[in-house]
Design a protein around this motif. Structure first.
Motif, PDB file in Angstrom:
ATOM      1  N   LYS A 103      28.313  64.364  26.793  1.00 16.19           N
ATOM      2  CA  LYS A 103      29.485  63.840  26.078  1.00 16.19           C
ATOM      3  C   LYS A 103      29.928  64.790  24.968  1.00 16.19           C
ATOM      4  O   LYS A 103      30.859  64.489  24.235  1.00 16.19           O
ATOM      5  CB  LYS A 103      29.162  62.465  25.483  1.00 16.19           C
ATOM      6  N   GLY A 104      29.219  65.920  24.826  1.00 14.26           N
ATOM      7  CA  GLY A 104      29.598  66.912  23.831  1.00 14.26           C
ATOM      8  C   GLY A 104      29.011  66.693  22.448  1.00 14.26           C
ATOM      9  O   GLY A 104      29.397  67.352  21.489  1.00 14.26           O
ATOM     10  N   LYS A 105      28.069  65.751  22.338  1.00 16.74           N
ATOM     11  CA  LYS A 105      27.448  65.498  21.034  1.00 16.74           C
ATOM     12  C   LYS A 105      26.503  66.653  20.696  1.00 16.74           C
ATOM     13  O   LYS A 105      25.722  67.080  21.529  1.00 16.74           O
ATOM     14  CB  LYS A 105      26.682  64.173  21.076  1.00 16.74           C
ATOM     15  N   SER A 133      10.432  64.587  32.641  1.00 15.20           N
ATOM     16  CA  SER A 133      11.470  63.624  33.044  1.00 15.20           C
ATOM     17  C   SER A 133      12.883  64.169  32.845  1.00 15.20           C
ATOM     18  O   SER A 133      13.852  63.480  33.119  1.00 15.20           O
ATOM     19  CB  SER A 133      11.280  62.304  32.272  1.00 15.20           C
ATOM     20  N   TRP A 134      12.991  65.410  32.361  1.00 14.30           N
ATOM     21  CA  TRP A 134      14.301  66.022  32.112  1.00 14.30           C
ATOM     22  C   TRP A 134      14.927  66.473  33.422  1.00 14.30           C
ATOM     23  O   TRP A 134      14.298  67.204  34.197  1.00 14.30           O
ATOM     24  CB  TRP A 134      14.150  67.221  31.171  1.00 14.30           C
ATOM     25  N   VAL A 160      19.317  61.364  26.239  1.00 19.99           N
ATOM     26  CA  VAL A 160      19.561  62.658  25.585  1.00 19.99           C
ATOM     27  C   VAL A 160      20.557  63.474  26.409  1.00 19.99           C
ATOM     28  O   VAL A 160      21.525  64.020  25.875  1.00 19.99           O
ATOM     29  CB  VAL A 160      18.240  63.445  25.382  1.00 19.99           C
ATOM     30  N   GLU A 161      20.334  63.521  27.727  1.00 22.50           N
ATOM     31  CA  GLU A 161      21.232  64.267  28.614  1.00 22.50           C
ATOM     32  C   GLU A 161      22.655  63.713  28.544  1.00 22.50           C
ATOM     33  O   GLU A 161      23.634  64.466  28.494  1.00 22.50           O
ATOM     34  CB  GLU A 161      20.709  64.208  30.050  1.00 22.50           C
ATOM     35  N   SER A 162      22.774  62.393  28.499  1.00 23.58           N
ATOM     36  CA  SER A 162      24.085  61.752  28.424  1.00 23.58           C
ATOM     37  C   SER A 162      24.819  62.149  27.143  1.00 23.58           C
ATOM     38  O   SER A 162      26.013  62.447  27.165  1.00 23.58           O
ATOM     39  CB  SER A 162      23.917  60.228  28.497  1.00 23.58           C
TER      40      SER A 162
END
Length: 98
Positions: free
Chosen positions: A15-17, A92-93, A9-11
């Motif tokens: 990436k701007g999604k 885990s965030w 999710v962080e990735s």
């Protein structure tokens, strides 16, 4: 039930999604910090507020450890929504919080 890790999710965010994230924790838990842009709908209110969700959109559900969001994911999936549970929840965030 579809699942995604907090890192995934962080990735996507990095990436701007643009993601539709729903935090199902209680208001006082969210006040301690949430994923930027996440909408808070406490688990107990999901059934009553699901009409606010667009069935054509994908939603990522988050809670403290993944249990409550898992229950919300299963419920919304049964109602025809496209939902993903974030495994491990906010514990885990490692990304930014607001």
């Amino acid at each position: 039930m579809k699942e995604m890790t907090a890192k995934e999710v962080e990735s996507l965010i990095n990436k701007g999604k643009l993601l539709n994230i729903i935090d199902v924790r209680e208001v006082d838990e969210v006040a301690e910090g949430k994923i930027p842009g996440a909408i808070n709908i406490p688990l107990g209110l999901v059934e009553f507020r699901m009409h606010e969700l667009d069935k054509s959109k994908e939603y990522i559900l988050v809670c403290r450890s993944g249990g409550r969001s898992g229950r919300a994911t299963e419920f919304l999936e049964d109602q025809g929504h496209n939902v993903i549970n974030m495994q491990g929840g906010m514990l885990s965030w490692e990304g930014k919080v607001e």
